[in-house]
Design an enzyme around this catalytic site. Structure first.
Site, PDB file in Angstrom:
ATOM      1  N   ASP A 196      -1.281  -8.461  -2.867  1.00 33.84           N
ATOM      2  CA  ASP A 196      -1.892  -9.747  -3.083  1.00 33.84           C
ATOM      3  C   ASP A 196      -0.382 -10.936  -3.463  1.00 33.84           C
ATOM      4  O   ASP A 196      -0.617 -11.860  -3.463  1.00 33.84           O
ATOM      5  CB  ASP A 196      -2.984 -10.136  -4.055  1.00 33.84           C
ATOM      6  N   GLN A 200      -9.763  -7.187  -6.912  1.00 38.40           N
ATOM      7  CA  GLN A 200     -10.467  -8.210  -6.327  1.00 38.40           C
ATOM      8  C   GLN A 200     -10.850  -9.237  -7.543  1.00 38.40           C
ATOM      9  O   GLN A 200     -11.348  -8.771  -8.681  1.00 38.40           O
ATOM     10  CB  GLN A 200     -11.890  -7.999  -5.671  1.00 38.40           C
ATOM     11  N   LYS A 203     -12.533  -6.050   3.762  1.00 34.66           N
ATOM     12  CA  LYS A 203     -11.138  -5.064   3.721  1.00 34.66           C
ATOM     13  C   LYS A 203     -11.230  -3.869   4.202  1.00 34.66           C
ATOM     14  O   LYS A 203     -10.459  -3.197   4.838  1.00 34.66           O
ATOM     15  CB  LYS A 203     -10.627  -5.280   2.114  1.00 34.66           C
TER      16      LYS A 203
END
Length: 156
Positions: free
Chosen positions: A120, A97, A53
């Site tokens: 997300d 994460q 990322k």
């Protein structure tokens, strides 16, 4: 007839499109987008994902703000960091994460990320918008798959 979908080619195309938009922001003297990524613990697969990322952000000209926290980080400490990032006007998106260590409630963490910074699309209000067809963030992986399918159709 089979259609071969080239994910790397589609990703390169999307990155090029995003980079062009970021370049325009830079030329206009505007603030460039910033993504904050939080990694708690030392899960090897998560570390690779976070590293990728960061690389993607650099490629397109985004600011990447990494927060690597030890596995012993408490839920309260993680929530405090998320609150700080939510309040930071220079941070456009937040990604925590998963998985987080077992002593941390991942649902509480995901719900704490402001819906307008939830890249997300895990916050309940963003999931609700998705289910009702309202505008909002779209989940990355399904969006990427749809983009690949759309680009594959264009090659017919």
């Amino acid at each position: 007839m089979a259609i071969i979908l080239d994910g790397k080619a589609v990703a390169a195309k999307v990155k090029g499109e995003v980079k062009a938009k970021v370049d325009v922001l830079k030329q206009e003297g505007k603030r460039i987008p910033a993504l904050a990524v939080i990694l708690v613990g030392e899960d090897p697969a998560s570390a690779v994902y976070v590293r990728n990322k960061k690389k993607d952000c650099e490629e397109v000209g985004f600011l990447s703000i990494g927060h690597t926290l030890p596995a012993q980080t408490t839920q309260e400490e993680l929530i405090a960091l998320i609150d700080k990032l939510n309040a930071d006007e220079t941070v456009d998106g937040i990604l925590c994460q998963l998985p987080v260590p077992k002593h941390i409630d991942s649902n509480a963490v995901l719900e704490r990320i402001a819906p307008d910074k939830d890249v997300d699309c895990f916050h309940p209000s963003n999931v609700g918008k998705l289910m009702t067809g309202e505008d909002g963030f779209l989940p990355c992986t399904p969006s990427g798959v749809m983009r690949m399918l759309d680009d594959g159709r264009m090659d017919d």
